[in-house]
Motif scaffolding. Structure first.
Motif, PDB file in Angstrom:
ATOM      1  N   LEU A 138      26.679  -2.668  49.835  1.00 28.75           N
ATOM      2  CA  LEU A 138      26.419  -1.977  48.580  1.00 28.75           C
ATOM      3  C   LEU A 138      27.215  -0.675  48.522  1.00 28.75           C
ATOM      4  N   ALA A 139      28.114  -0.566  47.553  1.00 25.39           N
ATOM      5  CA  ALA A 139      28.887   0.657  47.376  1.00 25.39           C
ATOM      6  C   ALA A 139      28.121   1.584  46.445  1.00 25.39           C
ATOM      7  N   VAL A 140      27.892   2.824  46.899  1.00 27.78           N
ATOM      8  CA  VAL A 140      27.089   3.788  46.143  1.00 27.78           C
ATOM      9  C   VAL A 140      27.841   5.111  46.045  1.00 27.78           C
ATOM     10  N   VAL A 141      27.989   5.611  44.829  1.00 23.87           N
ATOM     11  CA  VAL A 141      28.533   6.951  44.615  1.00 23.87           C
ATOM     12  C   VAL A 141      27.434   7.788  43.972  1.00 23.87           C
ATOM     13  N   SER A 142      27.167   8.958  44.546  1.00 26.89           N
ATOM     14  CA  SER A 142      26.157   9.854  43.979  1.00 26.89           C
ATOM     15  C   SER A 142      26.736  11.254  43.844  1.00 26.89           C
ATOM     16  N   ASN A 143      26.337  11.942  42.791  1.00 20.96           N
ATOM     17  CA  ASN A 143      26.849  13.278  42.502  1.00 20.96           C
ATOM     18  C   ASN A 143      25.803  14.338  42.818  1.00 20.96           C
ATOM     19  N   LYS A 144      26.188  15.275  43.676  1.00 20.81           N
ATOM     20  CA  LYS A 144      25.310  16.394  44.023  1.00 20.81           C
ATOM     21  C   LYS A 144      25.720  17.624  43.215  1.00 20.81           C
ATOM     22  N   SER A 145      24.724  18.414  42.830  1.00 23.64           N
ATOM     23  CA  SER A 145      25.006  19.611  42.055  1.00 23.64           C
ATOM     24  C   SER A 145      24.235  20.795  42.609  1.00 23.64           C
ATOM     25  N   SER A 146      24.908  21.932  42.635  1.00 28.44           N
ATOM     26  CA  SER A 146      24.260  23.165  43.075  1.00 28.44           C
ATOM     27  C   SER A 146      23.364  23.733  41.991  1.00 28.44           C
ATOM     28  N   GLY A 147      23.552  23.245  40.772  1.00 24.14           N
ATOM     29  CA  GLY A 147      22.794  23.783  39.642  1.00 24.14           C
ATOM     30  C   GLY A 147      23.180  25.204  39.310  1.00 24.14           C
ATOM     31  N   GLY A 148      24.349  25.610  39.785  1.00 25.34           N
ATOM     32  CA  GLY A 148      24.814  26.968  39.537  1.00 25.34           C
ATOM     33  C   GLY A 148      24.316  27.981  40.544  1.00 25.34           C
ATOM     34  N   SER A 149      23.584  27.508  41.560  1.00 25.53           N
ATOM     35  CA  SER A 149      23.031  28.419  42.561  1.00 25.53           C
ATOM     36  C   SER A 149      24.109  28.878  43.545  1.00 25.53           C
ATOM     37  N   ASN A 150      24.031  30.127  43.959  1.00 25.66           N
ATOM     38  CA  ASN A 150      24.950  30.680  44.957  1.00 25.66           C
ATOM     39  C   ASN A 150      24.327  30.714  46.351  1.00 25.66           C
ATOM     40  N   SER A 151      23.136  30.170  46.461  1.00 26.59           N
ATOM     41  CA  SER A 151      22.445  30.173  47.744  1.00 26.59           C
ATOM     42  C   SER A 151      23.195  29.328  48.772  1.00 26.59           C
ATOM     43  N   VAL A 152      23.170  29.743  50.012  1.00 27.47           N
ATOM     44  CA  VAL A 152      23.823  28.981  51.085  1.00 27.47           C
ATOM     45  C   VAL A 152      23.123  27.649  51.304  1.00 27.47           C
ATOM     46  N   PHE A 153      21.886  27.532  50.793  1.00 28.49           N
ATOM     47  CA  PHE A 153      21.126  26.293  50.956  1.00 28.49           C
ATOM     48  C   PHE A 153      21.346  25.329  49.786  1.00 28.49           C
ATOM     49  N   ALA A 154      22.059  25.787  48.778  1.00 32.64           N
ATOM     50  CA  ALA A 154      22.283  24.936  47.608  1.00 32.64           C
ATOM     51  C   ALA A 154      23.261  23.821  47.940  1.00 32.64           C
ATOM     52  N   ALA A 155      23.098  22.697  47.265  1.00 29.91           N
ATOM     53  CA  ALA A 155      24.007  21.565  47.461  1.00 29.91           C
ATOM     54  C   ALA A 155      25.392  21.911  46.940  1.00 29.91           C
ATOM     55  N   SER A 156      26.415  21.287  47.518  1.00 33.38           N
ATOM     56  CA  SER A 156      27.775  21.467  47.024  1.00 33.38           C
ATOM     57  C   SER A 156      27.973  20.615  45.774  1.00 33.38           C
ATOM     58  N   ASP A 157      28.821  21.097  44.893  1.00 32.21           N
ATOM     59  CA  ASP A 157      29.151  20.316  43.702  1.00 32.21           C
ATOM     60  C   ASP A 157      30.192  19.275  44.089  1.00 32.21           C
ATOM     61  N   GLU A 158      29.713  18.132  44.525  1.00 34.98           N
ATOM     62  CA  GLU A 158      30.625  17.091  44.987  1.00 34.98           C
ATOM     63  C   GLU A 158      29.914  15.738  45.010  1.00 34.98           C
ATOM     64  N   SER A 159      30.700  14.688  45.173  1.00 34.59           N
ATOM     65  CA  SER A 159      30.153  13.333  45.251  1.00 34.59           C
ATOM     66  C   SER A 159      30.023  12.899  46.695  1.00 34.59           C
ATOM     67  N   GLU A 160      29.092  11.999  46.917  1.00 37.13           N
ATOM     68  CA  GLU A 160      28.972  11.331  48.208  1.00 37.13           C
ATOM     69  C   GLU A 160      29.222   9.850  48.004  1.00 37.13           C
ATOM     70  N   ILE A 161      29.935   9.235  48.948  1.00 36.69           N
ATOM     71  CA  ILE A 161      30.173   7.801  48.905  1.00 36.69           C
ATOM     72  C   ILE A 161      29.492   7.178  50.113  1.00 36.69           C
ATOM     73  N   ALA A 162      28.637   6.207  49.850  1.00 41.64           N
ATOM     74  CA  ALA A 162      27.926   5.527  50.937  1.00 41.64           C
ATOM     75  C   ALA A 162      28.134   4.018  50.798  1.00 41.64           C
ATOM     76  N   PHE A 163      28.029   3.325  51.944  1.00 41.72           N
ATOM     77  CA  PHE A 163      28.135   1.870  51.940  1.00 41.72           C
ATOM     78  C   PHE A 163      26.953   1.331  52.733  1.00 41.72           C
ATOM     79  N   LEU A 164      26.045   0.667  52.021  1.00 40.42           N
ATOM     80  CA  LEU A 164      24.764   0.284  52.603  1.00 40.42           C
ATOM     81  C   LEU A 164      24.696  -1.203  52.909  1.00 40.42           C
ATOM     82  N   SER A 165      23.893  -1.519  53.902  1.00 37.97           N
ATOM     83  CA  SER A 165      23.611  -2.923  54.221  1.00 37.97           C
ATOM     84  C   SER A 165      22.697  -3.488  53.139  1.00 37.97           C
ATOM     85  N   ALA A 166      23.062  -4.638  52.574  1.00 34.13           N
ATOM     86  CA  ALA A 166      22.223  -5.256  51.550  1.00 34.13           C
ATOM     87  C   ALA A 166      20.920  -5.772  52.149  1.00 34.13           C
ATOM     88  N   SER A 167      20.931  -6.110  53.419  1.00 32.27           N
ATOM     89  CA  SER A 167      19.742  -6.685  54.041  1.00 32.27           C
ATOM     90  C   SER A 167      18.730  -5.631  54.475  1.00 32.27           C
TER      91      SER A 167
END
Length: 638
Positions: A289-318
């Motif tokens: 399973l090919a999965v692309v997900s988009n993370k957003s910081s929501g405009g936060s400058n916190s060091v704990f905020a997510a980066s504004d970028e995509s993640e690509i994952a490849f999952l086992s269907a089973s």
């Protein structure tokens, strides 16, 4: 995707022209149709079917320029806000909504209607079908069904407020079947059976995502099974329809949980799979399973905020487990995502292209560095051609090595025009005030011609004509012969940016439709819609995209869809001309300019300093808002 759509709009937009002697010598055309709508016009929308839908203070009106009277008038709900009118992609349908959504159901009345703007028929109206509350209203394609959930009145009662689902056939306008989500008159504490997402219609059954879990019903409304998987937003099934994936946005709205169930309702994964961000692309492949997900910081400058970028994952269907030890780094949002025989190819909006195999190995020797905003990624006989706002090149799709020794670099441009000159086996790219020719075999670059457009414009469209290379922008058009000498250059001063109308050309409609087809497999779209795959398109093959749109429409047995298919099978009525808004002697007007000669073949005086209009380039018609209550239609053909 937004950037790509903006580029497509700029490519196909009608240009403004002013100033040649021949222009003023043309006879002004008279209107073919005059529509007095009897109410103030608030907005005009040109549909993919070439019908103009006008929002007035009274409701909606549909205008077909070959008919003297409106195709439909829908005033049942009165004046509608823009957000209350939803044009369903790849279809002749408009869903009209009024009233609160399901979160406030029971407090105020909600109304929904579905209009077929081609036939002019109102094919569903919650008022006439006695629905007092509508929670969800989903058009399902290619099945051509409508799925409605809410509270329906039976006689003088509301079946004791039991939530109900009804499935209608949009072709026959008849009810297929209906059923209750909860037992009518059930005694005890009320449960929330609100529908939380888009239902999934399969060949043999229907799955409804609710706040209590997934509920499966047969095509006659009989109970099949339920699960405790709550709050699913959308679903997709594999080709066999035996494995179903459900996607649930987490309570904080920042991540997604993926569930898997069988056609019998059994949970097929021990635990759901959580991915960071909101899923923007998902494809079921034989390898996983090919999965692309988009993370957003929501405009936060916190060091704990997510980066504004995509993640690509490849999952086992089973099992749902990640098959890659290390996910590829993106450092930005995935702008292009294509599945190929040997792996996944992707391009990043902020710059960069890479390819990874299905077992997680990088196929390119190293990530390819590119400029920002990858406008084009397409297949060509020489390899993958990419064009960004700063550079262009062709790369070997197996290794990532550059075919041209050096990337073609230019100043950062908002638009870059390009095409392939088949007769001379060369790519032509316009940037930095010139057209560069790149030999398809050697990759050698030569300056082919100058391209000095006035008002500091960059060409946004280029095409090969029988007598040369045609280029255009908002205020300029030019034809260069195959030796690089200019046949003509026409510049027409802009009367001001405020005079631009909202224009949707036929070729843009083709591009938009093709894009919608591919987007139908992505999150947020109708998950039971036309299931496109993430295929890499061929460079400059617009005819292929038009045929794909026509075939898509033809696949549905309906007169309205056949009408749409016919439009896309036909040659654009205006393929040899460009329509341009300009200032004429009598006022602002639209002119039809021949691409091969630069001559003005037709002119239409609009007079309005800030005209509002739409041009259907595929059908060859102009719609002009003559005054607050009147639309004129002009035939641009001939």
């Amino acid at each position: 995707m937004k950037t790509l759509l903006t580029q497509l709009k700029s490519v196909m937009m009608v240009v403004l022209l002013v100033g040649t002697t021949s222009l003023f010598a043309q006879k002004a055309e008279t209107r073919n149709q005059n529509y007095n709508l009897g109410a103030k016009i608030n907005e005009m929308t040109l549909t993919v079917g070439g019908i103009l839908v006008v929002a007035t203070n009274d409701g909606l009106v549909g205008i077909k320029p070959t008919e003297s009277q409106p195709v439909f008038v829908f005033n049942n709900f009165g004046k509608l806000k823009p957000e209350e009118t939803d044009f369903i992609p790849n279809s002749p349908y408009i869903v009209v909504s009024q009233g609160a959504d399901s979160k406030f159901a029971g407090l105020t009345k909600t109304k929904r209607a579905v209009i077929n703007y081609v036939s002019g028929k109102v094919i569903f109206n919650s008022e006439t079908d006695n629905w007092n509350q509508i929670y969800t209203c989903n058009v399902v394609l290619p099945q051509n069904k409508l799925i409605v959930s809410g509270i329906q009145k039976e006689g003088d009662k509301f079946e004791k407020m039991a939530p109900k689902v009804a499935v209608y056939d949009l072709g026959s306008q008849k009810l297929d079947y209906s059923f209750f989500l909860d037992k009518p008159g059930r005694v005890g504490i009320a449960k929330d059976f609100s529908v939380t997402g888009t239902p999934l219609m399969l060949k043999d059954f229907l799955i409804i995502p609710t706040a209590q879990g997934l509920i499966a019903k047969s095509n006659t409304g009989d109970d099949l099974w339920t699960t405790k998987i709550k709050g699913v937003n959308w679903m997709v099934a594999d080709a066999t329809e035996k494995e179903i994936y459900g996607f649930e946005t987490t309570s904080n709205g920042k991540n997604t949980r993926i569930h898997k169930v069988g056609s019998n309702g059994a949970e097929l994964w021990k635990d759901d799979r959580k991915v960071q961000g909101i899923v923007s692309n998902f494809q079921i492949l034989p390898q996983g399973l090919a999965v692309v997900s988009n993370k957003s910081s929501g405009g936060s400058n916190s060091v704990f905020a997510a980066s504004d970028e995509s993640e690509i994952a490849f999952l086992s269907a089973s099992t749902g487990e990640d098959l890659w030890d290390k996910a590829p780094k993106t450092k930005g949002y995935v702008q292009h995502f294509y599945v190929q025989d040997d792996g996944i190819l992707f391009g990043i909006q902020s710059g960069g292209i890479n390819k990874i195999s299905f077992d997680g190995k990088t196929l390119f020797k190293k990530p390819l560095k590119t400029g920002e905003n990858i406008m084009v990624m397409a297949d060509s006989p020489q390899g993958l051609i990419y064009i960004t706002s700063e550079d262009a090149n062709i790369v070997n799709l197996k290794t990532g090595e550059k075919v041209w020794d050096k990337p073609l670099k230019y100043k950062r441009a908002s638009s870059v025009a390009s095409t392939f000159d088949k007769a001379n086996n060369r790519y032509l790219i316009a940037a930095d005030g010139k057209i560069m020719a790149i030999d398809a075999n050697s990759g050698n670059v030569n300056d082919f011609a100058t391209c000095d457009f006035d008002e500091k414009e960059d060409p946004n469209h280029m095409e090969i004509r029988d007598n040369g290379v045609f280029l255009s922008s908002s205020q300029n058009m030019s034809l260069v012969n195959f030796d690089g000498n200019e046949n003509y250059h026409a510049y027409y001063k802009s009367p001001g940016r405020s005079t631009f109308g909202k224009i949707v050309g036929g070729a843009l409609a083709v591009a938009s439709t093709a894009m919608a087809v591919s987007m139908s497999a992505r999150a947020g779209a109708n998950r039971t819609g036309f299931g496109g795959t993430n295929d890499l398109s061929s460079y400059n093959d617009y005819g292929k995209e038009a045929k794909r749109a026509a075939d898509m429409f033809s696949s549905i047995s309906s007169a309205s869809f056949e009408y749409l298919a016919t439009r896309f099978k036909a040659t654009a009525a205006t393929e040899n001309a460009q329509f341009i808004l300009t200032k004429l002697d009598e006022g602002v007007g639209l002119v039809k300019v021949n691409k091969d000669s630069g001559n003005v073949d037709k002119q239409i005086v609009l007079k309005d300093k800030k005209p509002e209009y739409e041009v259907d380039e595929l059908g060859g018609f102009l719609f002009y808002k003559a005054n607050d209550e009147t639309i004129y239609a002009y035939d641009l053909k001939g």
